[in-house]
Design a protein around this motif. Structure first.
Motif, mmCIF file in Angstrom:
data_model
loop_
_atom_site.group_PDB
_atom_site.id
_atom_site.type_symbol
_atom_site.label_atom_id
_atom_site.label_comp_id
_atom_site.label_asym_id
_atom_site.label_seq_id
_atom_site.Cartn_x
_atom_site.Cartn_y
_atom_site.Cartn_z
ATOM 1 N N HIS A 25 0.547 -1.033 -0.176
ATOM 2 C CA HIS A 25 -0.158 0.366 0.419
ATOM 3 C C HIS A 25 0.882 0.982 0.388
ATOM 4 O O HIS A 25 1.009 2.056 -1.214
ATOM 5 N N ASP A 28 2.459 2.051 -3.168
ATOM 6 C CA ASP A 28 1.259 2.186 -4.080
ATOM 7 C C ASP A 28 1.491 4.077 -4.000
ATOM 8 O O ASP A 28 1.805 4.447 -4.555
ATOM 9 N N MET A 29 1.485 4.431 -2.475
ATOM 10 C CA MET A 29 1.091 5.384 -2.330
ATOM 11 C C MET A 29 2.202 6.460 -2.850
ATOM 12 O O MET A 29 2.229 7.483 -3.267
ATOM 13 N N PHE A 34 1.286 5.932 -9.711
ATOM 14 C CA PHE A 34 -0.423 5.585 -9.060
ATOM 15 C C PHE A 34 -1.028 6.842 -8.673
ATOM 16 O O PHE A 34 -2.396 7.113 -8.663
ATOM 17 N N TYR A 36 -1.621 9.342 -6.943
ATOM 18 C CA TYR A 36 -2.414 8.858 -5.330
ATOM 19 C C TYR A 36 -2.797 9.897 -4.967
ATOM 20 O O TYR A 36 -1.772 11.724 -4.715
ATOM 21 N N ASP A 37 -4.099 10.685 -4.377
ATOM 22 C CA ASP A 37 -4.598 11.978 -3.561
ATOM 23 C C ASP A 37 -4.949 11.881 -2.505
ATOM 24 O O ASP A 37 -6.381 11.009 -3.101
ATOM 25 N N VAL A 38 -4.381 12.207 -1.340
ATOM 26 C CA VAL A 38 -5.454 11.991 0.423
ATOM 27 C C VAL A 38 -6.302 12.708 0.155
ATOM 28 O O VAL A 38 -7.740 12.209 1.117
ATOM 29 N N TYR A 56 -13.430 0.326 -2.591
ATOM 30 C CA TYR A 56 -12.206 1.134 -3.102
ATOM 31 C C TYR A 56 -11.444 0.042 -2.333
ATOM 32 O O TYR A 56 -10.032 -0.339 -2.861
ATOM 33 N N TRP A 60 -8.460 -2.726 -4.093
ATOM 34 C CA TRP A 60 -7.089 -2.319 -4.088
ATOM 35 C C TRP A 60 -6.446 -3.281 -3.070
ATOM 36 O O TRP A 60 -5.339 -3.687 -4.092
ATOM 37 N N THR A 112 -4.084 2.664 -11.147
ATOM 38 C CA THR A 112 -3.747 3.745 -10.674
ATOM 39 C C THR A 112 -4.566 3.989 -9.485
ATOM 40 O O THR A 112 -6.410 3.942 -9.790
ATOM 41 N N HIS A 113 -4.646 5.316 -8.398
ATOM 42 C CA HIS A 113 -5.485 5.157 -7.734
ATOM 43 C C HIS A 113 -7.528 6.048 -8.316
ATOM 44 O O HIS A 113 -7.609 5.542 -7.877
#
Length: 209
Positions: A25, A28-29, A34, A36-38, A56, A60, A112-113
């Motif tokens: 995880h 990926d972040m 990826f 990633y957008d928090v 999600y 994932w 991707t995210h």
């Protein structure tokens, strides 16, 4: 960013595969590919947001376990267990088509995210992943493993105190109340002791009104 454990967790025989999964995880972040957008905002209501985030997580984790198996590492859950988790959260996809969709997801090298979020939000997007599957038989159902330290499906926080066998020990009206607040949730996925107690009280209050 990191992993934190209670000391008793180091006696858990599943610790190695759990750490491996969680580190994937993080990998990926940190991967720019990826995307990633928090700060991603999902859903138009708390219930819808909970459903999308649960889906999600399922997608994932499915992706991570499939990648681990392809490189010869032991995953947290087997392919069969991931299928039944997936099928619980995508009940509207019928029969053998569900198998074809899952196989398409399982064999995809990388998501991707934004792709995961789109599929978690729109069932049609996840159905686009279907591939040709010979036979298309639904795997034999296995009991879901509620591992210590895994997130509760109701509150999202890691728990070491699962409440299991909810169909036997919890009144049906409480389970119905939980489903109303968490669409797609199934009693076999359990919940942490705090959430179950909270929902017992809330459901009883609604019944008493």
């Amino acid at each position: 960013m990191g992993l934190y454990y209670l000391h008793r967790r180091f006696y858990d025989p599943a610790l190695a595969r759990f750490c491996r999964h969680e580190l994937m995880h993080i990998k990926d972040m940190l991967d720019s590919a990826f995307l990633y957008d928090v700060d991603s905002k999902v859903g138009n209501s708390p219930g819808e947001e909970s459903l999308i985030l649960s889906r999600y997580r399922v997608l994932w984790c499915l992706s991570i376990d499939s990648r681990l198996m392809r490189i010869g590492k032991e995953p947290v859950f087997s392919k069969e267990q991931r299928f039944h988790e997936f099928s619980t959260w995508y009940r509207k996809i019928p029969g053998t088509q569900l198998v074809a969709v899952f196989e398409g997801l399982w064999t995809t090298e990388f998501f991707t995210h934004p792709e995961l979020l789109d599929m978690a939000t729109d069932t049609l997007k996840v159905m686009d992943r279907a591939i040709e599957v010979e036979g298309g038989e639904i795997p034999e159902r296995k009991k879901v493993m509620l591992l210590p330290g895994f997130p509760c499906p109701l509150c999202g926080f890691p728990t070491y105190h699962w409440v299991e066998n909810l169909n036997e020990g919890i009144e049906p009206f409480v389970l119905d109340y939980i489903r109303e607040n968490h669409p797609g949730w199934d009693p076999e996925y359990g919940g942490c002791d705090r959430c179950i107690e909270v929902y017992k009280l809330r459901a009883a209050g609604v019944m008493g009104d």
